[in-house]
Design a protein around this motif. Structure first.
Motif, PDB file in Angstrom:
ATOM      1  N   LYS A  69      30.833 171.572  32.683  1.00  0.00           N
ATOM      2  CA  LYS A  69      31.330 170.603  33.645  1.00  0.00           C
ATOM      3  C   LYS A  69      31.478 169.232  32.999  1.00  0.00           C
ATOM      4  O   LYS A  69      32.332 168.442  33.405  1.00  0.00           O
ATOM      5  N   ASP A 112      37.772 174.208  40.471  1.00  0.00           N
ATOM      6  CA  ASP A 112      37.443 175.586  40.113  1.00  0.00           C
ATOM      7  C   ASP A 112      37.135 176.352  41.382  1.00  0.00           C
ATOM      8  O   ASP A 112      37.503 175.922  42.479  1.00  0.00           O
ATOM      9  N   ASP A 113      36.421 177.450  41.254  1.00  0.00           N
ATOM     10  CA  ASP A 113      36.151 178.289  42.418  1.00  0.00           C
ATOM     11  C   ASP A 113      35.083 177.706  43.335  1.00  0.00           C
ATOM     12  O   ASP A 113      34.713 178.336  44.335  1.00  0.00           O
ATOM     13  N   GLU A 114      34.594 176.495  43.028  1.00  0.00           N
ATOM     14  CA  GLU A 114      33.614 175.854  43.894  1.00  0.00           C
ATOM     15  C   GLU A 114      34.265 175.146  45.073  1.00  0.00           C
ATOM     16  O   GLU A 114      33.577 174.604  45.937  1.00  0.00           O
ATOM     17  N   GLY A 115      35.595 175.141  45.110  1.00  0.00           N
ATOM     18  CA  GLY A 115      36.306 174.574  46.245  1.00  0.00           C
ATOM     19  C   GLY A 115      36.599 173.092  46.089  1.00  0.00           C
ATOM     20  O   GLY A 115      36.381 172.489  45.041  1.00  0.00           O
ATOM     21  N   ILE A 137      41.501 179.774  48.283  1.00  0.00           N
ATOM     22  CA  ILE A 137      40.684 178.603  48.580  1.00  0.00           C
ATOM     23  C   ILE A 137      41.442 177.749  49.594  1.00  0.00           C
ATOM     24  O   ILE A 137      42.580 177.352  49.335  1.00  0.00           O
ATOM     25  N   TYR A 163      36.225 169.121  46.483  1.00  0.00           N
ATOM     26  CA  TYR A 163      35.128 168.166  46.571  1.00  0.00           C
ATOM     27  C   TYR A 163      35.682 166.749  46.509  1.00  0.00           C
ATOM     28  O   TYR A 163      36.836 166.523  46.150  1.00  0.00           O
ATOM     29  N   ARG A 186      36.403 180.094  29.832  1.00  0.00           N
ATOM     30  CA  ARG A 186      37.038 180.228  31.146  1.00  0.00           C
ATOM     31  C   ARG A 186      38.540 180.330  30.923  1.00  0.00           C
ATOM     32  O   ARG A 186      39.108 179.668  30.045  1.00  0.00           O
TER      33      ARG A 186
END
Length: 259
Positions: free
Chosen positions: A3, A171-174, A133, A176, A107
């Motif tokens: 990150k 990313d796949d964390e949505g 998403i 923010y 990734r």
């Protein structure tokens, strides 16, 4: 570290707020940055902007590359590629690509934004899986965010100590909230001479990488380009500094006070 390098990519591309009536960039813009970790010349990063089309939509295509060099690569090897396709008229991202190798962590992700369906489709090329998403129209990816800010906010929109929030999908964390706080003006010395800069502080999450929520500082040129000139970061272990090392194809003159 994954990150951390992603955030550095964002900060190298973010160029806080040109005047609204005048475009801050054009196709062909190229920026190069030299990154130091402590006393080591750790890596180089570049950003190159070109014109393209995606599904018959005129877009800008920006490619960000980052690699460790020399002695630093013996300790932590980085080979990153980020790409974004964003609209020439609306600045909205239409496709984002992240293909990285950071010390063995890899990734390979593509995100396609489907605004008519209020979603983004994330495809993980390593696993072969994909996911939807939820997104709204006002969202940016890691690279498109900088160009959006350059053309949509001017210095008059900011007061010292005030911040702007931006919806970001990384990313796949949505989605923010990315927050950027304006600290004022400062003249700094660069390899090109003294440059008057606008100073910002991205507010990040404290944890494994950064010492605290406000451990990053960003300087961008106080001219019509608003290109990043310097970044400093206090890490959980050591510190990092990135400086503008080369440029080409700027839309406007790079304002240097003296050499």
């Amino acid at each position: 570290m994954k990150k951390f390098f992603a955030l550095i990519t964002l900060l190298l591309s973010i160029t806080a707020m040109a005047q609204k009536p005048l475009p801050a960039y054009k196709s062909g813009e190229w920026l190069k940055f030299r990154i130091h970790y402590g006393f080591l010349n750790a890596s180089y990063a570049t950003l190159h902007l070109s014109s393209d089309s995606l599904d018959n939509v005129p877009v800008y295509h920006v490619v960000g590359l980052g690699k460790t060099t020399g002695f630093a690569s013996l300790f932590f090897k980085v080979d990153d590629r980020y790409e974004s396709y964003f609209g020439k008229t609306d600045g909205k991202p239409y496709r984002f690509i992240r293909k990285i190798n950071e010390g063995g962590y890899t990734r390979d992700v593509e995100i396609d934004f489907k605004y008519d369906q209020d979603k983004a489709i994330l495809k993980d090329n390593k696993s072969g899986k994909s996911m939807d998403i939820p997104v709204q129209t006002e969202v940016q990816d890691l690279l498109s965010a900088s160009y959006y800010l350059r053309n949509n906010y001017g210095l008059d929109d900011f007061e010292v100590g005030k911040s702007i929030d931006l919806n970001m999908l990384f990313d796949d964390e949505g989605v923010y909230k990315f927050k950027l706080k304006y600290l004022g003006k400062e003249v700094i010395r660069t390899k090109f001479g003294k440059v008057e800069c606008l100073k910002f502080r991205p507010v990040v999450q404290a944890g494994r990488v950064f010492k605290e929520k406000e451990s990053l500082t960003l300087w961008v040129s106080n001219d019509l380009n608003k290109i990043p000139v310097r970044i400093k970061a206090d890490l959980a272990v050591g510190s990092l500094k990135a400086d503008l090392d080369g440029y080409n194809g700027l839309r406007n003159q790079f304002k240097i006070i003296m050499r």
